[in-house]
Design an enzyme around this catalytic site. Structure first.
Site, PDB file in Angstrom:
ATOM      1  CG  ASN A 383      -1.980   1.124   1.105  1.00  0.00           C
ATOM      2  OD1 ASN A 383      -2.968   0.989   0.393  1.00  0.00           O
ATOM      3  ND2 ASN A 383      -1.750   2.235   1.808  1.00  0.00           N
ATOM      4  CG  ASP A 384       2.085   2.675   3.719  1.00  0.00           C
ATOM      5  OD1 ASP A 384       0.964   3.203   3.558  1.00  0.00           O
ATOM      6  OD2 ASP A 384       2.415   2.100   4.768  1.00  0.00           O
ATOM      7  CB  VAL A 385       5.959   0.660  -1.425  1.00  0.00           C
ATOM      8  CG1 VAL A 385       6.668   0.446  -0.101  1.00  0.00           C
ATOM      9  CG2 VAL A 385       5.133  -0.564  -1.815  1.00  0.00           C
ATOM     10  CB  ALA A 424       2.268   5.135   6.357  1.00  0.00           C
TER      11      ALA A 424
END
Length: 457
Positions: A383-385, A424
């Site tokens: 998700n965050d990357v 995050a």
């Protein structure tokens, strides 16, 4: 009387040091990591045997018993640990190393005849204690024993400053006069400093601090080498300290942040730990059969693995999916972000376990231009990357972090368990774009259904 001539001892220590250097070199690539690990273990074995043969040891039965107990604990833990728990294991073993160095230095205080040796003892005590206590906190955060969020309270910076000043004062007393109680004070203050250092760190920053504490342990071991007069400890500790520092800077760079921002960012609201509430914005969801059609008739598919893949233990299934698509003539590439998962190389090791060819893995800098030519980008548990907020939303916890340009693909498919945000704790607007489709469910189960549907095309 020692059984080994000093010349031979020095030669064997040199061989062990060379093994450690070659091990680090080997660990720099997935292709050679296993060999590098074995070389490092062989070097450690040489070092331990050399100590036994070249030193006048007392209480050998107790030493052998301690080695046996430690081995009996470590072997089953290392064999059974899940890939998702590897950062916790690294944190714990790192902390044990720092704590051991500190205890050895404390016991050597009575034999320290000069201020230089006492200074080395103080440095070992302080750095080793910080590493031990900090590693315990990072382990607890990642293991879920305590909250993974940044923990900040009023007066924390002042308290940390006072603890550091008190540690310096107690250390100076040890160097000048060498009282044992002052050394105990240094040890205790180091433990407190380690806790206070890591408490304000949360979210995706925790694995980076593990790497930093690993560098601390290396420095503590190097300092203990000066205390014991052991050149190999100095070399090994320096190697660990240097490599840990380089890795920490690389991880921070991959997150688009500074090391100081990671350690102290929570004081001004800069931690990467955010909300865990699921978004209620509408998204386009699909079935495994529809996703299989997208993949099966694509010419080029980029797969982005993330922590969710590791949690679901879906690496073998995604490897089978790769093989099934390639059998249909589809080009399949795995796009690896440097901090995908919980540690550098996490995804590389996970996929290597499933025998995914190294040639199929492509790092972020190499693969990002390829998204524009990809028919489908399949995001599995990440998700965050891939979150465009890192580029478009100033003030976001991940703003400035380099990301995989998944949104450039013609079609994007997310395999997600729910609409909860990533580590995050921020929403991903890419989930709501017109070209994005979501397949909800456990990653392994979803991949199994997609794989079965692809084979049936």
């Amino acid at each position: 009387m020692s059984l080994l001539d000093p010349t031979w001892s020095a030669l064997l220590y040199l061989v062990a040091a060379i093994c450690f250097i070659l091990a680090l070199k080997g660990l720099g690539s997935p292709k050679t990591a296993r060999r590098g690990n074995l070389i490092g273990a062989f070097g450690a074995l040489i070092a331990v045997v050399t100590v036994f043969l070249s030193s006048r040891l007392e209480n050998i039965p107790w030493i052998l018993a301690a080695i046996a107990v430690g081995s009996a604990i470590a072997w089953p833990i290392a064999r059974r640990v899940q890939m998702t728990q590897m950062p916790q294991l690294v944190a714990m073993l790192n902390g044990v190393g720092g704590g051991a160095a500190a205890l050895v230095a404390l016991l050597e205080l009575d034999h320290a005849a000069d201020w230089w040796t006492r200074l080395a003892i103080v440095l070992t005590l302080l750095i080793g204690a910080v590493s031990f206590a900090g590693s315990i906190i990072t382990f607890s955060k990642l293991q879920g024993i305590m909250s993974a969020k940044a923990i900040v309270f009023a007066g924390l910076p002042v308290l940390m400053g006072l603890v550091i000043l008190a540690g310096i004062a107690a250390g100076a007393w040890v160097v000048v006069d060498g009282p044992f109680w002052a050394a105990i004070a240094v040890l205790v203050l180091g433990l407190v400093a380690g806790v206070l250092l890591v408490l304000p760190v949360g979210g995706a920053d925790v694995p980076i601090v593990i790497s930093l504490l690993n560098a601390f342990t290396g420095l503590a071991v190097a300092a203990s080498g000066f205390v014991l007069g052991n050149v190999l400890l100095i070399i090994a500790g320096t190697l660990v300290g240097a490599s840990g520092t380089i890795l920490t800077r690389a991880m921070a760079s991959a997150m688009g942040r500074s090391v100081s921002g990671i350690l102290f960012g929570a004081f001004k609201g800069g931690s990467t730990a955010g909300s865990t509430e699921a978004s209620d914005r509408p998204v386009r969801s699909s079935s495994a059969e529809d996703v299989a059609v997208l993949l099966g008739y694509a010419q080029k598919v980029l797969i982005v693995p993330g922590y969710g893949l590791a949690v679901a233990q879906g690496q073998h299934t995604v490897a089978e999916l790769q093989q099934a698509l390639e059998a249909r003539g589809t080009e399949v590439v795995f796009a690896i972000h440097p901090v995908a998962g919980r540690m550098p190389g996490h995804m590389n090791v996970l996929l290597a376990e499933a025998n995914v060819p190294y040639e199929s893995l492509s790092e972020m800098s190499e693969v990002n231009p390829e998204f524009k030519t990809a028919d489908v980008a399949l995001v599995v548990g990440a998700n965050d990357v891939v979150n465009p907020a890192a580029k478009t939303t100033p003030g976001s916890p991940i703003y400035g972090m380099p990301i995989l340009e998944v949104g450039d693909a013609k079609q994007v498919v997310f395999l997600k368990r729910s609409m909860r945000p990533g580590f995050a704790g921020i929403e991903n607007d890419l989930l709501h774009e017109p070209q994005t489709t979501l397949l909800f469910g456990d990653a392994k189960d979803s991949l199994t259904k997609v794989l079965s549907a692809v084979k049936g095309l």
